[in-house]
Design a protein around this motif. Structure first.
Motif, PDB file in Angstrom:
ATOM      1  N   TRP A  11       0.795  -1.234   0.000  1.00 38.16           N
ATOM      2  CA  TRP A  11       0.000   0.000   0.000  1.00 38.16           C
ATOM      3  C   TRP A  11       0.832   1.291   0.000  1.00 38.16           C
ATOM      4  CZ3 TRP A  11      -1.318  -2.624   4.977  1.00 38.16           C
ATOM      5  CH2 TRP A  11      -2.062  -3.788   4.743  1.00 38.16           C
ATOM      6  N   THR A  35       9.243   3.797  -5.384  1.00 38.85           N
ATOM      7  CA  THR A  35       7.838   3.414  -5.415  1.00 38.85           C
ATOM      8  C   THR A  35       7.666   2.279  -6.412  1.00 38.85           C
ATOM      9  OG1 THR A  35       6.977   5.598  -4.805  1.00 38.85           O
ATOM     10  CG2 THR A  35       5.505   4.154  -6.037  1.00 38.85           C
ATOM     11  N   GLY A  38       2.299   0.214  -9.640  1.00 40.56           N
ATOM     12  CA  GLY A  38       0.943   0.003  -9.163  1.00 40.56           C
ATOM     13  C   GLY A  38       0.598   0.740  -7.890  1.00 40.56           C
ATOM     14  N   LEU A  39       1.593   1.426  -7.282  1.00 39.22           N
ATOM     15  CA  LEU A  39       1.374   2.074  -5.992  1.00 39.22           C
ATOM     16  C   LEU A  39       1.662   3.577  -6.084  1.00 39.22           C
ATOM     17  CD1 LEU A  39       3.205  -0.661  -3.925  1.00 39.22           C
ATOM     18  CD2 LEU A  39       0.744  -0.250  -3.924  1.00 39.22           C
ATOM     19  N   ARG A  42       2.533   5.712  -8.989  1.00 32.61           N
ATOM     20  CA  ARG A  42       2.545   4.735 -10.087  1.00 32.61           C
ATOM     21  C   ARG A  42       1.277   3.875 -10.061  1.00 32.61           C
ATOM     22  NH1 ARG A  42       8.215   1.853 -10.621  1.00 32.61           N
ATOM     23  NH2 ARG A  42       7.447   1.694 -12.764  1.00 32.61           N
ATOM     24  N   LYS A  43       0.259   4.392  -9.424  1.00 33.73           N
ATOM     25  CA  LYS A  43      -1.021   3.695  -9.335  1.00 33.73           C
ATOM     26  C   LYS A  43      -1.575   3.393 -10.727  1.00 33.73           C
ATOM     27  CE  LYS A  43      -5.686   4.306  -7.409  1.00 33.73           C
ATOM     28  NZ  LYS A  43      -6.562   5.209  -6.628  1.00 33.73           N
ATOM     29  N   LEU A 127      -7.179  -6.426  -6.251  1.00 31.23           N
ATOM     30  CA  LEU A 127      -6.383  -5.476  -5.480  1.00 31.23           C
ATOM     31  C   LEU A 127      -6.595  -5.710  -3.992  1.00 31.23           C
ATOM     32  CD1 LEU A 127      -7.134  -2.209  -7.521  1.00 31.23           C
ATOM     33  CD2 LEU A 127      -5.049  -3.603  -7.612  1.00 31.23           C
ATOM     34  N   THR A 154      -2.289   2.942  -1.228  1.00 24.94           N
ATOM     35  CA  THR A 154      -2.875   2.550  -2.509  1.00 24.94           C
ATOM     36  C   THR A 154      -3.244   1.067  -2.470  1.00 24.94           C
ATOM     37  OG1 THR A 154      -1.265   4.040  -3.544  1.00 24.94           O
ATOM     38  CG2 THR A 154      -2.493   2.579  -5.007  1.00 24.94           C
ATOM     39  N   HIS A 156      -3.105  -2.557  -3.200  1.00 18.44           N
ATOM     40  CA  HIS A 156      -1.891  -3.228  -3.657  1.00 18.44           C
ATOM     41  C   HIS A 156      -2.214  -4.245  -4.747  1.00 18.44           C
ATOM     42  CE1 HIS A 156       2.348  -4.272  -2.749  1.00 18.44           C
ATOM     43  NE2 HIS A 156       1.999  -5.436  -3.254  1.00 18.44           N
TER      44      HIS A 156
END
Length: 231
Positions: A11, A35, A38-39, A42-43, A127, A154, A156
């Motif tokens: 997260w 980072t 995906g987080l 970089r979500k 997620l 975020t 994960h």
């Protein structure tokens, strides 16, 4: 100059190290907080475990870092442990902060009763959302710190939790420090306890919870700096 590459757990992004980095810089080190895909900023980037390993290796190689101390917290110990063997002689030491460790052929979810996490993945399109505030109790976190983890964290990417690790050599051959946060359980997990039998591994205990970058950032910075100096 020692280059610290800091990777936070599920997260969290590079922002999780904001209070740790100054202490390392004051000790004369260079700090790179990474980072993972995906987080945080970089979500939305698709990511599995191999992606996260490459995020770390790619950062080290792209910046041509030498004398590297890789630091992995919680989930991030899994990709960090794999990246450590892949950067070769660039590595000075790897530090696992109250984390999992990679076991060849096993995933992050292999190390504990993962049914609740798998249910959360099924319910949230693959997620893993941050835990509700009550789950952070007893970890020496303030209400503000818990709120920050929950609100800024975020969801994960689940593929990184279910994809198996790949190791080409025994992890015990790498110079390593394991930081055990005692409020999250006094004893290391069995795979960690086995690795701590290696002459190249050392155990450091911190009397705090699972997120020491928030609860004890200055102490954690000191522990990290001392781990590099002691090798």
């Amino acid at each position: 100059m020692t280059h610290f590459v800091l990777v936070a757990g599920a997260w969290l992004g590079a922002w999780a190290w904001d209070e740790v980095a100054p202490g390392l810089r004051e000790a004369g080190h260079e700090v790179h907080a990474v980072t993972l895909s995906g987080l945080a900023e970089r979500k939305g980037v698709p990511a599995g475990l191999r992606t996260h390993v490459q995020d770390i290796v790619g950062h080290v190689e792209r910046h041509d870092l030498r004398d590297v101390v890789l630091v992995g917290h919680s989930y991030a110990g899994i990709p960090v442990g794999q990246a450590a063997e892949r950067i070769g002689d660039r590595l000075r030491r790897v530090v696992f902060v109250d984390s999992g460790v990679p076991v060849d052929g096993q995933s992050f979810l292999s190390s504990f009763d993962s049914a609740p996490v798998r249910q959360a993945l099924d319910a949230n399109d693959g997620l893993w959302p941050p835990l509700p505030p009550a789950e952070y109790a007893g970890q020496e976190l303030t209400g503000e710190q818990i709120e920050r983890i929950v609100t800024e964290g975020t969801p994960h990417p689940g593929a990184s939790l279910t994809e198996p690790a790949v190791l080409k050599r025994p992890l015990g051959e790498l110079p390593a420090t394991y930081v055990k946060c005692l409020l999250d359980g006094a004893e290391p997990m069995p795979p960690v306890a086995e690795l701590l039998k290696s002459e190249r591994w050392e155990l450091v205990e911190m009397d705090t919870g699972h997120w020491p970058m928030f609860s004890r950032p200055r102490e954690l910075a000191r522990v990290l700096a001392e781990s590099a100096a002691g090798d």
